[in-house]
Scaffold this active site. Structure first.
Site, PDB file in Angstrom:
ATOM      1  N   ALA A 152       0.671  -9.165   1.087  1.00  0.00           N
ATOM      2  CA  ALA A 152       1.536 -10.268   1.288  1.00  0.00           C
ATOM      3  C   ALA A 152       0.704 -11.439   0.415  1.00  0.00           C
ATOM      4  O   ALA A 152      -0.115 -11.653   0.409  1.00  0.00           O
ATOM      5  CB  ALA A 152       1.742 -10.623   2.862  1.00  0.00           C
TER       6      ALA A 152
ATOM      7  N   GLY B 266      -0.540  -5.598   2.941  1.00  0.00           N
ATOM      8  CA  GLY B 266       0.698  -5.180   2.763  1.00  0.00           C
ATOM      9  C   GLY B 266       0.963  -4.409   1.408  1.00  0.00           C
ATOM     10  O   GLY B 266       1.974  -3.712   1.488  1.00  0.00           O
TER      11      GLY B 266
ATOM     12  N   GLU C 238       0.384  -0.842   2.881  1.00  0.00           N
ATOM     13  CA  GLU C 238       1.522  -0.639   3.661  1.00  0.00           C
ATOM     14  C   GLU C 238       2.687  -0.278   3.209  1.00  0.00           C
ATOM     15  O   GLU C 238       3.470   0.523   3.363  1.00  0.00           O
ATOM     16  CB  GLU C 238       1.952  -2.093   4.634  1.00  0.00           C
ATOM     17  CG  GLU C 238       0.910  -2.288   5.672  1.00  0.00           C
ATOM     18  CD  GLU C 238       1.002  -3.526   6.467  1.00  0.00           C
ATOM     19  OE1 GLU C 238       1.002  -4.779   5.957  1.00  0.00           O
ATOM     20  OE2 GLU C 238       1.367  -3.545   7.865  1.00  0.00           O
TER      21      GLU C 238
ATOM     22  N   GLU D  74      -6.306  -7.832   6.925  1.00  0.00           N
ATOM     23  CA  GLU D  74      -5.343  -8.754   7.650  1.00  0.00           C
ATOM     24  C   GLU D  74      -6.254  -9.422   8.732  1.00  0.00           C
ATOM     25  O   GLU D  74      -6.162 -10.609   8.813  1.00  0.00           O
ATOM     26  CB  GLU D  74      -4.287  -8.288   8.281  1.00  0.00           C
ATOM     27  CG  GLU D  74      -3.029  -7.956   7.174  1.00  0.00           C
ATOM     28  CD  GLU D  74      -3.091  -6.634   6.741  1.00  0.00           C
ATOM     29  OE1 GLU D  74      -4.032  -5.942   6.782  1.00  0.00           O
ATOM     30  OE2 GLU D  74      -2.306  -6.208   6.077  1.00  0.00           O
TER      31      GLU D  74
HETATM   32  N1  3HC Z   1      -1.607 -13.338  -2.352  1.00  0.00           N
HETATM   33  C1  3HC Z   1      -1.548 -14.117  -3.177  1.00  0.00           C
HETATM   34  N2  3HC Z   1      -2.523 -14.436  -3.927  1.00  0.00           N
HETATM   35  C2  3HC Z   1      -3.928 -13.652  -3.942  1.00  0.00           C
HETATM   36  C3  3HC Z   1      -4.003 -12.893  -2.863  1.00  0.00           C
HETATM   37  C4  3HC Z   1      -2.844 -12.603  -2.244  1.00  0.00           C
HETATM   38  N3  3HC Z   1      -2.654 -11.455  -1.131  1.00  0.00           N
HETATM   39  N4  3HC Z   1      -5.048 -12.281  -2.955  1.00  0.00           N
HETATM   40  C5  3HC Z   1      -5.702 -12.856  -3.806  1.00  0.00           C
HETATM   41  N5  3HC Z   1      -4.989 -13.911  -4.426  1.00  0.00           N
HETATM   42  C6  3HC Z   1      -5.283 -14.823  -5.545  1.00  0.00           C
HETATM   43  C7  3HC Z   1      -6.461 -15.654  -5.123  1.00  0.00           C
HETATM   44  O1  3HC Z   1      -5.891 -16.912  -4.205  1.00  0.00           O
HETATM   45  C8  3HC Z   1      -6.934 -16.013  -6.633  1.00  0.00           C
HETATM   46  O2  3HC Z   1      -6.164 -16.894  -7.104  1.00  0.00           O
HETATM   47  P1  3HC Z   1      -6.679 -17.805  -7.859  1.00  0.00           P
HETATM   48  O3  3HC Z   1      -7.232 -17.266  -9.114  1.00  0.00           O
HETATM   49  O4  3HC Z   1      -5.562 -18.807  -8.309  1.00  0.00           O
HETATM   50  O5  3HC Z   1      -8.020 -18.699  -7.271  1.00  0.00           O
HETATM   51  C9  3HC Z   1      -6.762 -14.817  -7.595  1.00  0.00           C
HETATM   52  O6  3HC Z   1      -5.701 -14.010  -6.606  1.00  0.00           O
HETATM   53  C10 3HC Z   1      -7.919 -13.755  -7.480  1.00  0.00           C
HETATM   54  O7  3HC Z   1      -8.361 -13.784  -6.238  1.00  0.00           O
HETATM   55  P2  3HC Z   1     -10.165 -13.805  -5.948  1.00  0.00           P
HETATM   56  O8  3HC Z   1     -10.675 -14.990  -6.636  1.00  0.00           O
HETATM   57  O9  3HC Z   1     -10.629 -13.686  -4.598  1.00  0.00           O
HETATM   58  O10 3HC Z   1     -10.536 -12.497  -6.836  1.00  0.00           O
HETATM   59  P3  3HC Z   1     -11.519 -11.143  -6.555  1.00  0.00           P
HETATM   60  O11 3HC Z   1     -11.338 -10.325  -7.542  1.00  0.00           O
HETATM   61  O12 3HC Z   1     -13.076 -11.749  -6.092  1.00  0.00           O
HETATM   62  O13 3HC Z   1     -10.962 -10.441  -5.122  1.00  0.00           O
HETATM   63  C11 3HC Z   1      -9.187  -9.685  -3.994  1.00  0.00           C
HETATM   64  C12 3HC Z   1      -9.442 -10.046  -5.109  1.00  0.00           C
HETATM   65  C13 3HC Z   1     -10.094  -8.412  -3.197  1.00  0.00           C
HETATM   66  C14 3HC Z   1      -7.540  -9.203  -3.661  1.00  0.00           C
HETATM   67  C15 3HC Z   1      -9.227 -10.744  -2.781  1.00  0.00           C
HETATM   68  O14 3HC Z   1      -8.896 -12.084  -3.356  1.00  0.00           O
HETATM   69  C16 3HC Z   1      -8.905 -10.574  -1.382  1.00  0.00           C
HETATM   70  O15 3HC Z   1      -9.320 -10.028  -0.652  1.00  0.00           O
HETATM   71  N6  3HC Z   1      -7.374 -11.227  -1.199  1.00  0.00           N
HETATM   72  C17 3HC Z   1      -6.920 -10.946   0.040  1.00  0.00           C
HETATM   73  C18 3HC Z   1      -6.355  -9.815   0.380  1.00  0.00           C
HETATM   74  C19 3HC Z   1      -5.770  -9.711   1.753  1.00  0.00           C
HETATM   75  O16 3HC Z   1      -6.420 -10.089   2.567  1.00  0.00           O
HETATM   76  N7  3HC Z   1      -4.384  -9.037   1.698  1.00  0.00           N
HETATM   77  C20 3HC Z   1      -3.827  -9.064   3.105  1.00  0.00           C
HETATM   78  C21 3HC Z   1      -2.850 -10.335   3.037  1.00  0.00           C
HETATM   79  S1  3HC Z   1      -2.251 -10.450   4.603  1.00  0.00           S
HETATM   80  C22 3HC Z   1      -0.802  -9.201   4.487  1.00  0.00           C
HETATM   81  O17 3HC Z   1      -0.623  -8.248   3.550  1.00  0.00           O
HETATM   82  C23 3HC Z   1       0.123  -9.204   5.790  1.00  0.00           C
HETATM   83  C24 3HC Z   1       1.024  -8.023   5.985  1.00  0.00           C
HETATM   84  O18 3HC Z   1      -0.080  -7.008   6.759  1.00  0.00           O
HETATM   85  C25 3HC Z   1       2.209  -8.384   6.600  1.00  0.00           C
END
Ligand code: 3HC
Ligand code: NAI
Length: 694
Positions: free
Chosen positions: A62, A103, A106, A126
């Site tokens: 997401a 997501g 998912e 998450e």
């Molecule tokens: N949505 C939007 N932007 C995201 C994102 C996401 N899910 N995940 C990362 N980004 C963005 C970061 O904010 C960053 O932006 P910036 O360059 O403007 O600062 C850019 O992507 C790069 O991220 P990182 O600096 O963290 O780069 P890395 O390569 O070190 O890591 C990653 C990449 C492993 C994808 C890490 O960012 C991460 O763990 N992201 C979160 C993943 C996550 O938690 N996903 C679950 C979201 S909740 C969900 O999906 C709900 C669902 O169940 C309904």
């Protein structure tokens, strides 16, 4: 922007996500996926559909920037997108490359088939944002991996390589080649009568569900006191074993919605954004040319120098360690080796890795050895005179363009820079002890520090696994300056009637790992005493005695002398309340004419935490910190502020700045040091306007 590209070739429609950097499933991309699937289903030439991301990311889940905005629930929601995939009349194959998280996974679970690159990183993280997988992950993952594995992955949020799941029903194919090409081949081979395998139609395979769930419930109990998400994950996954798919989905949704608005999730999402924001500096382009850091010099092989060196050795960067005397050098090197060997005994690194790292370390007693270093970090005694000698020497020998850094914790970095003819190359790199363990790195930007020096240090911090935060020059920088205010607030409460043990207990229940008096005993009370004695010598009239002076005069320096604010039994770090200290405090109160009163734990916490936030706001208004969230990152990573509270500035924001300012004024009204409780002008402004601190 086109959020996805659509292409038909040889009977296969490929929908390629285009939402850089990581294909977050924002509204635009969700819409584009549904439009692509509809178009493919309407096209007579298409037999199968492939979903693909970029090399970096199938999808990171997401779009976290949409949370809390109307866009996150704007149709089509992620759940709808997944339903559209599941119900597609033509088979959908997910081609998984890069990260496939939350997501994103998912979504892939909603496809009929999945082909993954062996190195793709998959998981449902998450829980680390204080929520749970809210688009069917808690129901579909157990159906393909079994209850035990799914529980472990969802509750821990752990990210694994796709190769770990080769042979399971999670993937139909795991490949070492390009997953998109492999998925297209796979899709072509499906034929028009391919069965539409839907995960929702499977049963969860584990027979031992009750025992596994009982175990999982016990395992999350400890974390549940602070974070509700892990326990909610268990309950949602449990529903996959004892409820219908649709009922399980409904429970998942209900729990997801509850968690999304919980203060813990707000805090964790704040931290996620704050960590990333802290690496960006207004006015410095993201693509500024960086200086290469291939060889590092460290001066001083003491407590800090050794730990600092280890960070670079761990990252494969050679280090030259410089000392004044051979014995000091030998001692420092022996400590580094001992640290590595301890890590090896714990099984975290191998004997070969220890040798590899030690081989990257060389030593010298002469500054001339440093002529080729790209970065040199000074960690000698905290004395301006000594720093002057070191920086004049560095200026003499180190090649042009090298970065000259000081690990000073209190001294003026601009003054240090002035000892050289290249102040633009000088910067503060304030590591925290133990420097090889603590994540925080305060990067102190001097008045003349060049932009590329700052940007190089931020990048370098990430490469050695640190969380950088940029601070301007002031006494104590961000972290220690706030710590003074926090400790003074604790001392005031103690002087006015609370026992040190009550203050510690209140702040520990709030979530700090240790209260200020236990920290004092651990760190040693003599260090602060020495500083105060110097202050007293310099200004005897202006010096105001504190209780800690009396403790030190009685030889109570903390754990190392078996007594400080508490009493200790030899060989044990457990603090015992000591009547002697109580008497000493009572005497001190009488001498100062203080009539003790009782304090609630809540008031103690408010005083100490609001003192932090107030000093933080002053730091912000002076431009020492760039953003409120940077201050939170400092406190969370360097000072044990509880993660689930999101940092002192976030906490104050959530408590309501109006309420915080009002409380600060009330504390000042009855205080013997009202000037310390003067609300920061910035805090007052925001309390009035209702705008969030940025
Ligand atoms: N949505 C939007 N932007 C995201 C994102 C996401 N899910 N995940 C990362 N980004 C963005 C970061 O904010 C960053 O932006 P910036 O360059 O403007 O600062 C850019 O992507 C790069 O991220 P990182 O600096 O963290 O780069 P890395 O390569 O070190 O890591 C990653 C990449 C492993 C994808 C890490 O960012 C991460 O763990 N992201 C979160 C993943 C996550 O938690 N996903 C679950 C979201 S909740 C969900 O999906 C709900 C669902 O169940 C309904
Ligand atoms: P330390 O006393 O353990 O080590 C200092 C080392 O520097 C000693 O080994 C000494 O021999 C060496 N040294 C002194 N003068 C030298 C010179 N002219 N040339 C080469 N080597 C010299 O001190 P520590 O604790 O490592 O502190 C070093 C610096 O780091 C100080 O500026 C301190 O303020 C800062 N710092 C300390 C932290 C801590 O928790 N100890 C935390 C953050 C910063």
């Amino acid at each position: 922007m086109d959020h996805a590209f659509y292409e038909e070739k040889d009977g296969v429609a490929v929908i390629t996500f285009n939402n850089p950097p990581v294909n977050g499933l924002g509204h635009g991309l969700r819409q584009a996926i549904v439009e692509g699937v509809d178009r493919a289903n309407g096209s007579a030439a298409v037999r199968a559909i492939v979903l693909s991301g970029s090399e970096r990311a199938f999808s990171a889940g997401a779009d976290v920037t949409e949370f809390g905005t109307p866009k996150s629930s704007q149709a089509p929601t992620l759940r709808t997108v997944i339903e559209v995939l599941e119900q597609s009349a033509k088979p959908v194959v997910a081609a998984i490359n890069g990260v496939c998280l939350g997501g994103g996974l998912e979504l892939a679970l909603g496809a009929h088939y999945r082909v993954a690159a062996a190195g793709a990183k998959v998981g449902l993280p998450e829980v680390k944002l204080g929520i749970l997988p809210g688009a069917g992950g808690t129901q579909r993952l157990p159906r393909v991996l079994g209850l035990e594995k799914a529980l472990n992955l969802i509750v821990s949020g752990q990210i694994s390589k796709a190769s770990a799941f080769a042979g399971s029903a999670l993937f139909d194919k795991v490949v070492d080649t390009d997953p998109l090409a492999a998925a297209v081949e796979f899709a072509k081979g499906l034929g028009s009568d391919a069965p539409l395998k839907r995960i929702r139609d499977l049963n969860v395979p584990d027979a031992d569900a009750d025992a596994l769930l009982l175990n999982a419930r016990n395992a999350v109990k400890a974390a549940s006191a602070r974070f509700p998400a892990p326990a909610a994950c268990v309950e949602a996954v449990a529903a996959s074993t004892n409820q219908s798919f649709d009922d399980g989905l409904a429970l998942e949704r209900q729990l997801f919605t509850q968690l999304l608005t919980s203060p813990e999730s707000l805090a964790l999402r704040h931290v996620f954004a704050a960590e990333r924001a802290a690496t960006k500096i207004p006015g410095i382009a993201a693509d500024i040319a960086l200086r290469p850091i291939k060889l590092v010099g460290v001066i001083g092989a003491g407590t800090m120098g050794g730990g600092i060196s280890m960070n670079y050795l761990n990252a494969g960067i050679p280090v030259i360690l410089l000392e004044q005397k051979e014995e000091a050098l030998q001692r420092g090197v022996a400590t580094i080796r001992k640290n590595y060997e301890n890590t090896m005994k714990k099984g975290r690194i191998t004997a070969e890795q220890v040798e590899e790292r030690m081989n990257l370390l060389s030593t010298s007693l002469s500054y001339d050895a440093l002529n080729e270093v790209d970065l040199v970090i000074e960690a000698v005694f905290e004395d301006m005179g000594v720093k002057e000698v070191v920086f004049r020497e560095l200026d003499r020998v180190v090649k042009p363009g090298a970065i000259l850094a000081s690990n000073t914790s209190t001294l003026d970095v601009d003054k240090i820079a002035s000892f050289t003819k290249r102040p633009e190359d000088v910067i503060g790199l304030h590591f925290f002890s133990p420097a090889n363990v603590m994540k925080l790195l305060e990067i102190v930007r001097g008045e003349k520090t060049a932009n590329d020096v700052l940007a190089t240090c931020i990048d370098m911090a990430k490469k050695i696994g640190k969380q950088p935060v940029v601070s301007g020059v002031c006494d104590g920088f961000i972290g220690n300056r706030m710590l003074y205010a926090y400790r003074d607030a604790a001392d005031e409460v103690m002087l006015q009637g609370a026992a040190p043990s009550q203050v510690d207990r209140a702040l520990e229940s709030f979530g700090f790992a240790m209260g200020p008096y236990r920290v004092g005993d651990l760190a040693g009370l003599d260090i602060g005493w020495a500083i105060r004695k110097r202050k007293k010598e310099a200004n005897p009239q202006g010096y105001e005695e504190v209780v800690a002076d009396r403790l030190c005069e009685a030889g109570r320096f903390g754990q190392k002398t078996g007594a400080g604010w508490y009493r200790y039994v030899a060989g044990d770090r457990k603090p015992h309340v000591d009547p002697e200290v109580e008497t000493l405090i009572e005497t001190f109160r009488k001498e100062k004419g203080v009539t003790p009163r009782s304090f609630s734990d809540q008031e103690i916490v408010e005083r100490c935490v609001y003192a932090l936030a107030n000093e933080g706001a002053k730091i912000l208004e002076e431009g020492i910190a760039l953003r409120a969230s940077d201050i939170d990152i400092v406190y969370l990573n360097g000072y044990g502020f509880p993660l689930h509270r999101g940092g002192p500035m976030h906490y104050a924001q959530q408590a309501g700045l109006f309420n915080v300012v009002r409380a600060i004024r009330q504390f000042g009204a009855t205080s013997s040091r009202p000037q310390a409780w003067q609300p920061a002008a910035l805090l007052e402004q925001h309390a009035q306007s209702g705008e969030a601190l940025k």
